[in-house]
Design an enzyme around this catalytic site. Structure first.
Site, PDB file in Angstrom:
ATOM      1  N   LYS A  85      39.508  21.911  63.951  1.00  0.00           N
ATOM      2  CA  LYS A  85      40.143  21.121  62.896  1.00  0.00           C
ATOM      3  C   LYS A  85      40.845  22.002  61.865  1.00  0.00           C
ATOM      4  CE  LYS A  85      36.507  17.667  63.480  1.00  0.00           C
ATOM      5  NZ  LYS A  85      35.306  17.030  62.885  1.00  0.00           N
ATOM      6  N   GLY A 102      45.522  25.692  73.113  1.00  0.00           N
ATOM      7  CA  GLY A 102      45.963  25.224  71.803  1.00  0.00           C
ATOM      8  C   GLY A 102      46.057  26.359  70.799  1.00  0.00           C
ATOM      9  N   ASP A 108      36.993  26.235  80.647  1.00  0.00           N
ATOM     10  CA  ASP A 108      37.693  25.432  81.651  1.00  0.00           C
ATOM     11  C   ASP A 108      38.555  26.271  82.596  1.00  0.00           C
ATOM     12  OD1 ASP A 108      36.607  23.093  80.696  1.00  0.00           O
ATOM     13  OD2 ASP A 108      38.316  22.612  79.415  1.00  0.00           O
ATOM     14  N   ARG A 166      38.536  18.799  80.959  1.00  0.00           N
ATOM     15  CA  ARG A 166      39.427  17.752  80.441  1.00  0.00           C
ATOM     16  C   ARG A 166      40.603  17.511  81.378  1.00  0.00           C
ATOM     17  NH1 ARG A 166      40.906  15.416  75.450  1.00  0.00           N
ATOM     18  NH2 ARG A 166      39.051  16.354  74.528  1.00  0.00           N
ATOM     19  N   HIS A 196      27.473  19.963  76.127  1.00  0.00           N
ATOM     20  CA  HIS A 196      27.620  21.265  75.478  1.00  0.00           C
ATOM     21  C   HIS A 196      26.611  22.303  75.929  1.00  0.00           C
ATOM     22  CE1 HIS A 196      30.254  18.818  73.016  1.00  0.00           C
ATOM     23  NE2 HIS A 196      30.770  19.935  72.561  1.00  0.00           N
TER      24      HIS A 196
END
Length: 363
Positions: free
Chosen positions: A76, A119, A142, A186, A287
């Site tokens: 965030k 990201g 991932d 994802r 997690h």
């Protein structure tokens, strides 16, 4: 003295501390460098007062065996899409990248090392274009960055998933059950695919290959005779049926992403609705895959990434990301690093070998 700032962003990952230690230890050999860590991604820069810690010998000693990150992390603090709480309780995403660049220049850091996934490296590219002397280090369990053959954290996540799968096999066999194990992934099904092969799954469902639930029921039925048998399924959180969508819920306040998870229970319902007669149980690892001490391979890879990242800074080769290619530690441009994701190719040998082992993908 020259100054370098390290930060970790996005999800935590086994091996982050090994990177931090690798940078710090390599920097100490140069005598004229000070290494600082930024708390919770870029939040440490935005916060007043700034939240930095000096990464001394005592701060980094032995941290390579620890999971998580001593710098803490967040998803965030994206400077390009920063969440700002509004008076009415809603969240507005704003671009604070120019503000961040100005603050970093005021602080006079000679180099920034941004450890993160796709990201985070897109953020690195934007900041680099704005004049920030930045270097990226790829991080994701991932394994979905195509510019590097492997990312640290992936091997540990696969080992955790495989260990869990092994335990589920024995309980599935004891009770004649179908057990669905949901793992992270994802957009890329690498963890699911590797743990399915390592554990000997009957069914593996990944985002890249949408499944037909009727085919899955037929596959399950082949494993049962007179009501006895068992089936173990590995499913990535981003897997989806051919005639459906990814199972997701709204993300937390301040998060840019929807929250995936729940496919194990959705699949369980789909199987029952399609006529599966066996008892079904679901296990979501969540997690657990991100936690704990990194395996030896990830400690080594992460440490080498840290050393290479500092050496790139020493040579002033900014705008690059460290990479592992053809069994060598090298680097690529941030543009190349963020060009495309590393997804499972359904025509790859790994998938074809899995099918040769009679693992069904439901396609």
């Amino acid at each position: 003295m020259k100054k370098i700032l390290i930060l970790t962003g996005g999800g935590d990952c086994p091996g982050l501390n090994a990177v931090i230690r690798g940078v710090a230890k390599r920097a100490r050999k140069e005598k004229d460098w000070e290494v600082f860590g930024c708390i919770e991604g870029f939040n440490g820069v935005y916060n007043t007062p700034h939240e930095f810690i000096r990464l001394t010998r005592s701060k980094t000693a032995g941290i390579h065996v620890k999971g998580g990150t001593i710098l803490r992390t967040t998803n965030k603090s994206n400077p390009i899409n920063f969440p700002v709480l509004q008076p009415d309780g809603t969240t507005k995403f704003v671009d604070r990248s120019d503000e961040l660049v100005a603050r970093l220049k005021e602080l006079k850091f000679d180099a920034i090392i941004n450890i993160g996934g796709d990201g985070s490296q897109r953020i690195s590219k934007v900041l680099c274009d704005k004049g920030v002397p930045i270097i990226g280090v790829p991080k994701t369990i991932d394994n979905d960055l195509s510019a590097t053959d492997m990312t640290f954290g992936f091997s540990t996540a696969v080992q955790i998933a495989t260990d869990s799968f092994d335990k589920l096999v024995t309980t599935a066999e004891s009770h004649n059950r179908v057990i669905i194990m949901e793992v992270m992934g994802r957009d890329a099904g690498w963890i699911a695919l590797h743990s399915a092969i390592a554990g000997g799954a009957e069914i593996c469902l990944i985002p890249e290959i949408p499944y037909d639930v009727k085919k899955l029921v037929k596959r399950i039925e082949l494993r049962y005779k007179k009501g006895r048998g068992f089936v173990n399924i590995v499913v990535a959180e981003g897997a989806k049926p051919k005639a459906g969508t990814v199972t997701a819920t709204k993300g937390e306040m301040g998060s840019e992403h929807v929250r995936l998870g729940g496919i194990a229970f959705q699949l369980s319902k789909e199987l029952k609705d399609a006529g599966c007669k066996a008892e079904i149980r679901e296990t979501v690892l969540g997690h657990v895959q991100r936690g704990g001490s990194p395996v030896a391979f990830d400690r080594i890879l992460a440490t080498l990434f840290g050393v290479k990242a500092f050496e790139l800074a020493l040579e002033k080769k900014f705008g690059r990301m460290v990479a592992f290619r053809n069994n060598e530690i090298t680097s690529v441009t941030l543009e190349e690093a963020t060009k495309k994701p590393n997804l499972v190719n359904k025509n790859s040998y790994l998938v074809q070998a899995a099918k040769g082992l009679n693992i069904s993908f439901g396609d």
